[in-house]
Enzyme design. Structure first.
Site, mmCIF file in Angstrom:
data_model
loop_
_atom_site.group_PDB
_atom_site.id
_atom_site.type_symbol
_atom_site.label_atom_id
_atom_site.label_comp_id
_atom_site.label_asym_id
_atom_site.label_seq_id
_atom_site.Cartn_x
_atom_site.Cartn_y
_atom_site.Cartn_z
ATOM 1 C CD GLU A 80 -2.587 1.201 2.663
ATOM 2 O OE1 GLU A 80 -3.664 1.820 2.684
ATOM 3 O OE2 GLU A 80 -2.117 0.610 3.670
ATOM 4 C CE LYS A 179 -7.149 1.211 4.155
ATOM 5 N NZ LYS A 179 -5.869 1.842 4.562
ATOM 6 C CB CYS A 212 -3.821 -1.354 5.239
ATOM 7 S SG CYS A 212 -2.682 -0.910 6.605
#
Length: 490
Positions: A80, A179, A212
């Site tokens: 990321e 995300k 994440c």
């Protein structure tokens, strides 16, 4: 007569080809990248300046991709923020963004770069995949125009998304994921209206993808595994390590075990922010992992994984996480319990005062049982058994049930729960269990020097995390990290 549409024939044909050429195993790679960061100017740079910086990072990533391909890797995951970093506001990141189309458009940017131009980053990533015959997973920024009829349209007329892209070995865009669970500092990005559940099929298994902070929440992470039954999860991350329970290698390997899935985790490398910790994890333990707080070097990991882990003879059996703990009486009274804090959460602790024995500590509905025998016990190594049953509310809101054995920072019990990276005491054997109300529990064992313990512990079907032959290094923590998703705030 039943009439079949042409697209049905095509789907059946493609699935037949995938089955005919399906691989029992594949070679996976992840690259931990030390990102070349932009200068913090406080003002947007030109698109040319942005691309110059991104090309520097992509040059490093290209070297890792070539090296992975030369070692036979079928797929590589990069981190990321790996192409431009994270030091941005909404306006300053805009020159780094591209409009990333839906993969259904059937596009190979390497051979048709003008179709959705400008797309220089997508073109180069596509060519890296195509020229090296390898699937490439990268994290970049997507921008999507909106207008005043949308009451939530940002003032610059664009939604901005933290985005993972996947290019197949021909360079075709096969997956795009925005995300959903943004970290508290990600104000430069927008969260999509609904969590996206993104999968794609290959000859070496079914893949899902998220980013994440997503891993701590039910959607999309749990849904990908429990409902869509992916074999492998792709996980670009910029993970900041938090001892004792949330270092990257520790939690990510535990999540793979708890969910029963392969996980390819590529972390950003920046020691000033405690960012390090990448790995190739299988349901029965890590195949390769990397943790390095000493240098600023990138690192490539390559390892073999089962394409269909659920069919593997080493696939873990189903676990009833509370079966054992609810069947036994409390090992010890609670008259010597005390409180301590781990990552802002108030735990109930009890000290292990003898070199062997049985201890119990409870908080609310969670009782944690620990049986053990130490060896090489050092006088200045103090260990406690802790329990936490409650809502964590700092960088996000999520409900936890945690049973943990951990080393205190010093002989002062007030330091129990503070980060500590080294220990001197080994355990010949241990058994940890808890009366969990959730079926989502992630087993962690972390050793001195922040290292994993592959093959040195196991989880029994009755919910016990045990080691019967000891660990190769002194113990930092033995933890059952439970997530009770149903108790999360709406």
């Amino acid at each position: 007569m039943i009439m079949f549409q042409p697209h049905v024939y095509a789907t059946v044909f493609i699935l037949s080809i995938l089955q005919a050429f399906a691989l029992d195993s594949y070679i996976a790679a992840v690259y931990e990248h030390s990102v070349i960061l932009p200068n913090v100017t406080g003002r947007p740079v030109s698109s040319e300046e942005a691309l110059t910086l991104m090309n520097k990072n992509m040059g490093v990533l290209e070297g890792a991709i070539k090296a992975a391909a030369q070692q036979g890797a079928h797929i590589i995951v990069t981190p990321e923020d790996g192409i431009y970093g994270w030091v941005f506001k909404r306006d300053t990141i805009f020159p780094y963004l591209e409009d990333i189309p839906d993969p259904q458009v059937n596009w190979i940017p390497c051979t048709d770069p003008e179709r959705f131009a400008p797309a220089a980053v997508q073109e180069r990533l596509s060519c890296m995949a195509r020229n090296n015959s390898i699937y490439v997973v990268a994290n970049i920024g997507d921008k999507k125009p909106c207008n005043s009829s949308d009451p939530k349209c940002p003032s610059n007329g664009h939604y901005q998304y933290n985005t993972n892209v996947v290019f197949d070995s021909k360079g075709k865009l096969v997956a795009r994921y925005h995300k959903y669970n943004l970290f508290m500092s990600e104000t430069q990005f927008d969260s999509p209206k609904e969590p996206e559940i993104v999968t794609f099929n290959t000859s070496f298994g079914k893949f899902g993808i998220f980013t994440c902070f997503d891993i701590l929440f039910h959607d999309p992470a749990v849904t990908l595994v429990s409902k869509l039954h992916v074999d492998t999860v792709l996980f670009p991350t910029a993970w900041m390590n938090v001892l004792p329970h949330l270092t990257a290698i520790e939690f990510h390997s535990a999540w793979a075990m708890g969910m029963g899935v392969n996980l390819l985790a590529a972390d950003t490398h920046n020691t000033s922010l405690a960012m390090t910790g990448s790995g190739i994890y299988a349901p029965d333990g890590p195949r390769a992992f990397h943790y390095n707080m000493e240098t600023e070097d990138g690192h490539l990991l390559v390892a073999e994984l089962s394409s269909l882990p659920r069919l593997s003879p080493t696939y873990p059996s189903a676990v009833n996480w509370s079966a054992y703990a609810t069947s036994v009486k409390q090992f010890s009274p609670d008259d010597h319990n005390f409180s301590g804090v781990i990552f802002f959460d108030k735990f109930t602790f009890t000290e292990l005062t003898k070199p062997e024995g049985n201890r119990t500590v409870c908080q609310k509905d969670l009782c944690c049982h620990f049986s053990y025998r130490m060896t090489e016990k050092q006088e200045d190594d103090v260990y406690v058994l802790g329990a936490f049953d409650g809502l964590h509310v700092v960088e996000g809101e999520y409900y936890l049930q945690i049973c943990t054995l951990l080393k205190c920072k010093s002989t002062d019990l007030k330091t129990c729960g503070e980060p500590v990276a080294t220990a001197h005491t080994r355990f010949e054997e241990f058994s940890l269990s808890g009366t969990f109300g959730t079926s989502y529990v992630f087993p962690e064992v972390l050793l001195s020097g922040v290292q994993l313990a592959p093959g040195e512990f196991q989880v029994l079907s009755d919910g016990r995390l045990i080691s019967q032959s000891g660990t190769s290094k002194p113990v930092l923590t033995v933890t059952l990290f439970g997530r009770w998703y149903e108790k999360d705030p709406p």
